[in-house]
Structures are given as structure tokens and as C-alpha cells.
Write an enzyme that holds these catalytic residues in place. Structure first.
Site, PDB file in Angstrom:
ATOM      1  N   ARG A  12      23.297  34.484  38.737  1.00 36.86           N
ATOM      2  CA  ARG A  12      23.965  33.328  39.365  1.00 36.86           C
ATOM      3  C   ARG A  12      24.833  33.813  40.529  1.00 36.86           C
ATOM      4  NH1 ARG A  12      27.491  29.629  36.255  1.00 36.86           N
ATOM      5  NH2 ARG A  12      28.370  31.407  35.166  1.00 36.86           N
ATOM      6  N   ALA A  83      29.707  41.321  38.119  1.00 32.44           N
ATOM      7  CA  ALA A  83      30.179  40.278  37.194  1.00 32.44           C
ATOM      8  C   ALA A  83      31.694  40.105  37.299  1.00 32.44           C
ATOM      9  CB  ALA A  83      29.797  40.661  35.759  1.00 32.44           C
ATOM     10  N   GLY A  84      32.112  38.868  37.393  1.00 31.40           N
ATOM     11  CA  GLY A  84      33.553  38.625  37.486  1.00 31.40           C
ATOM     12  C   GLY A  84      33.891  37.186  37.169  1.00 31.40           C
ATOM     13  N   GLN A 141      46.470  36.713  46.533  1.00 31.69           N
ATOM     14  CA  GLN A 141      46.195  35.278  46.654  1.00 31.69           C
ATOM     15  C   GLN A 141      47.082  34.498  45.701  1.00 31.69           C
ATOM     16  OE1 GLN A 141      44.478  33.224  48.577  1.00 31.69           O
ATOM     17  NE2 GLN A 141      45.005  31.476  47.284  1.00 31.69           N
ATOM     18  N   TYR A 147      43.465  38.255  39.054  1.00 35.96           N
ATOM     19  CA  TYR A 147      42.216  38.530  39.785  1.00 35.96           C
ATOM     20  C   TYR A 147      42.453  39.546  40.913  1.00 35.96           C
ATOM     21  CZ  TYR A 147      37.902  37.210  42.362  1.00 35.96           C
ATOM     22  OH  TYR A 147      36.694  37.196  43.008  1.00 35.96           O
ATOM     23  N   PRO A 177      33.850  40.464  49.587  1.00 28.75           N
ATOM     24  CA  PRO A 177      33.480  39.155  50.142  1.00 28.75           C
ATOM     25  C   PRO A 177      34.736  38.322  50.385  1.00 28.75           C
ATOM     26  CG  PRO A 177      32.258  39.633  48.108  1.00 28.75           C
ATOM     27  CD  PRO A 177      33.379  40.620  48.207  1.00 28.75           C
ATOM     28  N   TYR A 179      35.518  34.090  51.209  1.00 32.07           N
ATOM     29  CA  TYR A 179      35.175  32.894  50.424  1.00 32.07           C
ATOM     30  C   TYR A 179      33.705  32.538  50.673  1.00 32.07           C
ATOM     31  CZ  TYR A 179      39.897  32.266  48.783  1.00 32.07           C
ATOM     32  OH  TYR A 179      41.101  32.450  48.125  1.00 32.07           O
TER      33      TYR A 179
HETATM   34  N1  CAA Z   1      49.421  28.719  48.975  1.00 30.83           N
HETATM   35  C1  CAA Z   1      50.618  28.142  48.831  1.00 30.83           C
HETATM   36  N2  CAA Z   1      50.869  27.172  47.949  1.00 30.83           N
HETATM   37  C2  CAA Z   1      49.843  26.789  47.177  1.00 30.83           C
HETATM   38  C3  CAA Z   1      48.571  27.350  47.267  1.00 30.83           C
HETATM   39  C4  CAA Z   1      48.374  28.349  48.215  1.00 30.83           C
HETATM   40  N3  CAA Z   1      47.189  28.934  48.387  1.00 30.83           N
HETATM   41  N4  CAA Z   1      47.776  26.758  46.342  1.00 30.83           N
HETATM   42  C5  CAA Z   1      48.536  25.848  45.717  1.00 30.83           C
HETATM   43  N5  CAA Z   1      49.788  25.850  46.220  1.00 30.83           N
HETATM   44  C6  CAA Z   1      50.903  25.034  45.854  1.00 30.83           C
HETATM   45  C7  CAA Z   1      50.519  23.584  45.656  1.00 30.83           C
HETATM   46  O1  CAA Z   1      50.536  22.917  46.902  1.00 30.83           O
HETATM   47  C8  CAA Z   1      51.584  23.084  44.725  1.00 30.83           C
HETATM   48  O2  CAA Z   1      52.779  22.886  45.446  1.00 30.83           O
HETATM   49  P1  CAA Z   1      53.761  21.661  45.104  1.00 30.83           P
HETATM   50  O3  CAA Z   1      54.219  21.897  43.698  1.00 30.83           O
HETATM   51  O4  CAA Z   1      54.860  21.772  46.125  1.00 30.83           O
HETATM   52  O5  CAA Z   1      52.918  20.421  45.256  1.00 30.83           O
HETATM   53  C9  CAA Z   1      51.756  24.325  43.844  1.00 30.83           C
HETATM   54  O6  CAA Z   1      51.357  25.452  44.582  1.00 30.83           O
HETATM   55  C10 CAA Z   1      50.803  24.283  42.652  1.00 30.83           C
HETATM   56  O7  CAA Z   1      51.506  23.711  41.738  1.00 30.83           O
HETATM   57  P2  CAA Z   1      50.872  23.255  40.352  1.00 30.83           P
HETATM   58  O8  CAA Z   1      51.890  23.552  39.332  1.00 30.83           O
HETATM   59  O9  CAA Z   1      50.353  21.881  40.464  1.00 30.83           O
HETATM   60  O10 CAA Z   1      49.640  24.261  40.166  1.00 30.83           O
HETATM   61  P3  CAA Z   1      48.570  24.220  39.061  1.00 30.83           P
HETATM   62  O11 CAA Z   1      49.113  24.831  37.815  1.00 30.83           O
HETATM   63  O12 CAA Z   1      47.932  22.876  38.957  1.00 30.83           O
HETATM   64  O13 CAA Z   1      47.530  25.247  39.667  1.00 30.83           O
HETATM   65  C11 CAA Z   1      45.993  26.073  41.284  1.00 30.83           C
HETATM   66  C12 CAA Z   1      46.729  24.863  40.751  1.00 30.83           C
HETATM   67  C13 CAA Z   1      45.267  26.803  40.152  1.00 30.83           C
HETATM   68  C14 CAA Z   1      46.954  27.042  41.921  1.00 30.83           C
HETATM   69  C15 CAA Z   1      44.996  25.515  42.313  1.00 30.83           C
HETATM   70  O14 CAA Z   1      45.722  25.056  43.400  1.00 30.83           O
HETATM   71  C16 CAA Z   1      43.994  26.541  42.786  1.00 30.83           C
HETATM   72  O15 CAA Z   1      42.973  26.758  42.141  1.00 30.83           O
HETATM   73  N6  CAA Z   1      44.238  27.177  43.941  1.00 30.83           N
HETATM   74  C17 CAA Z   1      43.272  28.065  44.557  1.00 30.83           C
HETATM   75  C18 CAA Z   1      43.495  29.508  44.190  1.00 30.83           C
HETATM   76  C19 CAA Z   1      42.429  30.297  44.869  1.00 30.83           C
HETATM   77  O16 CAA Z   1      42.319  30.362  46.080  1.00 30.83           O
HETATM   78  N7  CAA Z   1      41.556  30.937  44.090  1.00 30.83           N
HETATM   79  C20 CAA Z   1      40.444  31.609  44.638  1.00 30.83           C
HETATM   80  C21 CAA Z   1      39.226  31.242  43.853  1.00 30.83           C
HETATM   81  S1  CAA Z   1      37.714  31.794  44.616  1.00 30.83           S
HETATM   82  C22 CAA Z   1      37.648  33.423  44.309  1.00 30.83           C
HETATM   83  O17 CAA Z   1      38.451  33.985  43.621  1.00 30.83           O
HETATM   84  C23 CAA Z   1      36.510  34.186  44.898  1.00 30.83           C
HETATM   85  C24 CAA Z   1      37.005  35.217  45.828  1.00 30.83           C
HETATM   86  O18 CAA Z   1      36.926  36.383  45.500  1.00 30.83           O
HETATM   87  C25 CAA Z   1      37.452  34.836  47.171  1.00 30.83           C
END
Ligand code: CAA
Length: 240
Positions: A12, A83-84, A141, A147, A177, A179
């Protein structure tokens, strides 16, 4: 003689693209997966690539699985530790379980995958170790303390293995990589994802095949002097 490549998480996402690319390049490819039997079966039916199910976080399962692969498909010449998982949460909400799951799979899983294969590579005086790290291991991040720690750890692994393997004809390299359009990235809330894409000078997510092509290069004889390096593939989102 045809070389054999093992790709963990190879049915996948980015791993699937890597398996398909190496297969197209003429390697004997074997892919592992952790849970999605249906997807793995469909992948094997379509590509002819054998799949094996084990949890990379489990050393015994990895060692047993690798021994079975080598008995059935020959010694593994190329290993792609891909795998991750993610268990994203802001640090103040991150649980010890979220920390442990990600460390066990993404970091210890890389050890568990390479360690049983390494002695054979040393004996045969050839090997290609390719670890799929992440831009978030380079820059950190929000919500990814777990992670990012594992993906930064991957870079330490390949830099050390490169030094240990160089005299034995083994290279070890990492790809970071950015995004990429996979289920993992699509699981990020849409608004957050849109904001991330806005920070990518290329103006788009990457494609899994763009990572797979780098893996094919690192696996090739042409890349024999590329060792201990980190290749960033991120549409200019971040420079080291
Ligand atoms: N930078 C700054 N602030 C951020 C942010 C970011 N990147 N992401 C979220 N926030 C903020 C939100 O705006 C929110 O602020 P407010 O409280 O002022 O509204 C706060 O942080 C999040 O608060 P919550 O308590 O609501 O957060 P939550 O417990 O619901 O968690 C989250 C939400 C998990 C952080 C979700 O926003 C998320 O998944 N963010 C993305 C994280 C990310 O980029 N992961 C990468 C995945 S892809 C990958 O990992 C592959 C790779 O190798 C690139």
C-alpha cells in the site's frame, strides 16, 4: 542473477509504488504487510508480487518471516524499510501508548527488518539498505513528536550502517519524502492539509512513484558510491 528485494509495508501507499517499480526493473520483489489482507491479496493477484504478513515491531516475527522469504525467493539483496504508522497528537495530549506504538513500528521496526538480513549481505559482499524516513524527521512537525523522533532516528541508522557496511559492498541510504498523496496524508484533516500544500513551493503533493524512482536508483549498481546519504524529495518544502 536476478536480485531479490524486500519492501516492508510494500502493498500500500509509497511501499506499493516501490514494489511495483522494483518489479518493473526486473528484481524479484517480496512485500510485507501488517493487517490489510484484502488489499494484499488484490495486490498479489494484480502484480504477481508475493506478500507476507508480519508485524515489523516484533523481532521474532520479522526474523522468522525473513528466513521464510529467503528460503522461498533467495537471499535478500535489497531491503527497503518502508513500513510506518502515525499516531498524531499535540504533545500535551500524546499518550505513552501513542509514543510506544510509533517507536516500536517506525524505529525498532527498521532495526528488526535490517538486522536479520545484514549478516547475509556481509557474507555475500553486496547489499542495498534503503530506509524511508520523512521530511518531518528533518524539520519536526506539530503533533508528531513521536513520528519525527523515529524518522530522525532513521537518519542515524543509515549513517552508522553506511560506515559499517562500506567495506562489505553494502550501502545504506535514506529517502525523506515530503507530503505524498497516500492514505496517511489524506488522513490529515482537510483544512490542515490545504495549509500544508500552501507551504509546498511545487504547489502540490508528491506522487508515490516519485519516491519509487529514487529507490530504484539507490538500489542500482550505479549508486554504489552513494552511501550514508539522505535524499529529500519534497517539492522544495524544506532544505537541510
Ligand atoms: N501548526 C500550528 N498549529 C497547528 C498545526 C500546525 N501544523 N496543526 C494544528 N494546529 C493547531 C490547531 O489550529 C489548533 O489550534 P486552536 O486550538 O488555536 O484552534 C490546535 O493546534 C489543535 O488543537 P486540538 O486540541 O484541537 O488538536 P487535536 O487534539 O484535535 O489534534 C491534530 C489535531 C492531530 C494536531 C490535527 O490537526 C493533525 O492531524 N494535524 C496534522 C499533523 C501532521 O501534519 N501530520 C503529518 C501526517 S502525514 C505524515 O506523517 C507523512 C509524512 O511523513 C510527511
Amino acid at each position: 542473477m536476478t536480485r531479490t528485494a524486500l519492501v516492508t509495508g510494500g502493498s500500500r501507499g509509497i511501499g506499493e509504488a516501490i514494489s511495483r517499480k522494483l518489479n518493473a526493473e526486473g528484481y524479484t520483489v517480496v512485500a510485507t504487510y501488517a493487517g490489510n489482507d484484502e488489499k494484499a491479496a488484490a495486490f498479489t493477484a494484480e502484480t504477481g508480487i508475493k506478500t507476507y504478513k508480519w508485524n515489523v515491531a516484533d523481532y521474532e516475527a520479522s526474523a522468522t518471516g525473513i528466513a521464510q522469504v529467503e528460503a522461498e525467493s533467495g537471499p535478500i539483496d535489497i531491503v527497503v524499510a518502508n513500513a510506518g504508522i502515525t499516531r498524531d497528537a499535540p504533545f500535551h495530549k500524546m499518550t505513552p501508548e501513542q509514543w510506544k506504538d510509533v517507536i516500536d513500528t517506525n524505529l525498532t521496526g527498521v532495526f528488526n527488518t535490517i538486522h536479520p538480513i545484514w549478516p547475509g549481505m556481509r557474507e555475500r559482499k553486496f547489499g542495498r539498505v534503503i530506509v524511508i524516513s520523512s521530511i518531518n524527521g528533518q524539520k519536526g512537525q506539530f503533533a508528531q513528536v513521536n513520528y519525527a523522533a523515529t524518522k530522525a532516528g532513521d537518519l542515524g541508522i543509515v549513517k552508522s550502517l553506511a560506515q559499517e557496511g562500506a567495506r562489505a559492498g553494502i550501502t545504506a541510504n535514506a529517502i525523506c519524502p515530503g507530503y505524498i498523496a497516500t492514505e496517511m496524508v489524506m488522513a490529515v484533516p482537510e483544512k490542515v492539509r490545504e495549509a500544508i500544500v500552501g507551504q509546498i513551493p511545487a504547489g502540490r503533493l508528491g506522487e508515490p512513484e516519485e519516491i519509487a524512482r529514487c529507490v530504484a536508483f539507490l538500489a542500482s549498481d550505479d549508486a554504489g558510491y552513494v552511501n550514508g546519504s539522505t535524499i529529500s524529495v519534497n517539492g522544495a518544502q524544506f532544505f537541510v
